[in-house]
Scaffold this active site. Sequence first.
Site, short mmCIF file in Angstrom:
data_model
loop_
_atom_site.label_atom_id
_atom_site.label_comp_id
_atom_site.label_asym_id
_atom_site.label_seq_id
_atom_site.Cartn_x
_atom_site.Cartn_y
_atom_site.Cartn_z
N THR B 23 -51.24 22.00 1.24
CA THR B 23 -52.32 21.78 2.22
C THR B 23 -53.27 22.79 1.53
O THR B 23 -53.29 23.63 0.92
CB THR B 23 -52.03 22.81 3.56
OG1 THR B 23 -52.91 22.11 4.30
CG2 THR B 23 -51.98 24.08 3.44
N CYS B 29 -57.33 29.44 8.94
CA CYS B 29 -56.16 28.94 9.28
C CYS B 29 -54.93 29.44 8.73
O CYS B 29 -55.05 30.30 7.49
CB CYS B 29 -56.12 27.30 8.75
SG CYS B 29 -57.20 26.31 9.71
N HIS B 46 -49.93 23.43 9.27
CA HIS B 46 -51.39 24.01 9.00
C HIS B 46 -51.89 24.21 10.35
O HIS B 46 -52.79 23.31 10.99
CB HIS B 46 -52.08 23.07 8.18
CG HIS B 46 -53.57 23.41 7.86
ND1 HIS B 46 -54.19 23.29 6.59
CD2 HIS B 46 -54.58 24.05 8.42
CE1 HIS B 46 -55.09 23.55 6.24
NE2 HIS B 46 -55.54 24.42 7.45
#
Lengths: 292, 162
Positions: B23, B29, B46
């Site tokens: 990711t 995040c 995520h």
Amino acid sequence: MKTISHDELKEIVKSSPMLSASASRLLQLTSNPDHDLMDVVNLVKTDAKLTARVLKLVNSAAFGLINEITSIDRAISYLGERIIVSIALGDCVGKLFEKELAGYEAAGGDLWKHDLRTAIAAREVVVQGEMEISPDLAFTAGLLHDIGKALISDYLKDSAPEAIELITSHDSADYLDAEEKLIGFDHTRAGFELAKAWQLPKELAEAILYHHTPAEASEAFRPLVYAVHLGDNIAMMGGFGTGSDSMRYRLDSHYTDYISLTPNTLASIMLTVDSEFDKLEQSIASTGEDKG
Amino acid sequence: MGQVILGVGDYGASNNPTDDVKTFALGSCVSIILLDPKTKTVGMAHVALPDSSINKAKAAEKPGYFADTAIPALLAEMTKYGCHKKGKGMVVKLCGGANVMDTNDTFQIGKRNALAIKKILWAYGMGAVSEDLGKNFSRTVTISVGAGQVTLSSPGRPNWQL
């Protein structure tokens, strides 16, 4: 690392792409709080290329219209002025927005994505933060705020580890200060030089110059500059920075003097930015194949 | 070698030893990483926001987006690979959750994300064995499924292991 003198910066600005006449007039017009959408329509009509681009966009698959829109009036009222401004800027100075920012270890296109996210976020900050300024002007200011990075990036090549070290060791307060120490100029001042050459309206030029230090903006423009300041931070928090400098800035907490924001509003803004970005990026890209 | 790329609000898993699960650019995040030694499966979510009550429709469409819906969704996904449905025996790692430098709590979304995730993991009796959370830089995560190795990167810094 070689520093840039003021004269050198002027040369860099001189060799940068300039705004087209219609883009320049569009920015002037839309910065005036008294304008209406018909003024935008009349302006776009004087530019055949821009008219064609707008019609192509509104009828592109991204908008999924059943009936073709053939009148420019309807196309502009459907798309809204912020999309017209995005297209007009992309047409004449898209090269700057698409530039690979080697000095920040960011790929080509990253600056445009960051700017678009900032624009959407700044507009949402105005709307959801209950501000009394034009949401579309905040969008335009968001698009333009980081344009100085395209000018100084080449001079910052291979400097990212050193810039980060300056911040980690507290020799620099943030990335802006690190840029200044490394090459004698930071990206806000470089962007401001370009804003002067482009003869941007004062509020847009100030949004570029003060987007990391909004308290320094003229009082009249401070709400707009704070909106862009938050928009920029929201874009970086969402994972769309421009490489090595991402999140390495200070947030000015005095935004609360102008913007009413709870954690829930902020979460809602972040959600909107994610969904609007996907829609806008796809639609603007679909007509931008001959950009440059 | 395959790559399982997860965007914001995505979750996924792989047990193919030649795969990487990846990711990009976690700002505020947080990436939840679950490694199951028994089935040699790697799962990741995520997560963008702490609480799905703000937008139930979004949570239904993208459960990985919120901490409270991401963990059940990821565990359910991993049962397809033979993993225990409540995560028994899994190794948990967390990273991301960066914060901008701010004296006002409103913008500490990274911190709120990390806290919400930890609370939910506790409810499952799970806790992270290693974490790299907070601070003020973005992180890209690459997990090699075969080696179970988690590598973090950030522009301008040498890569490091989690």
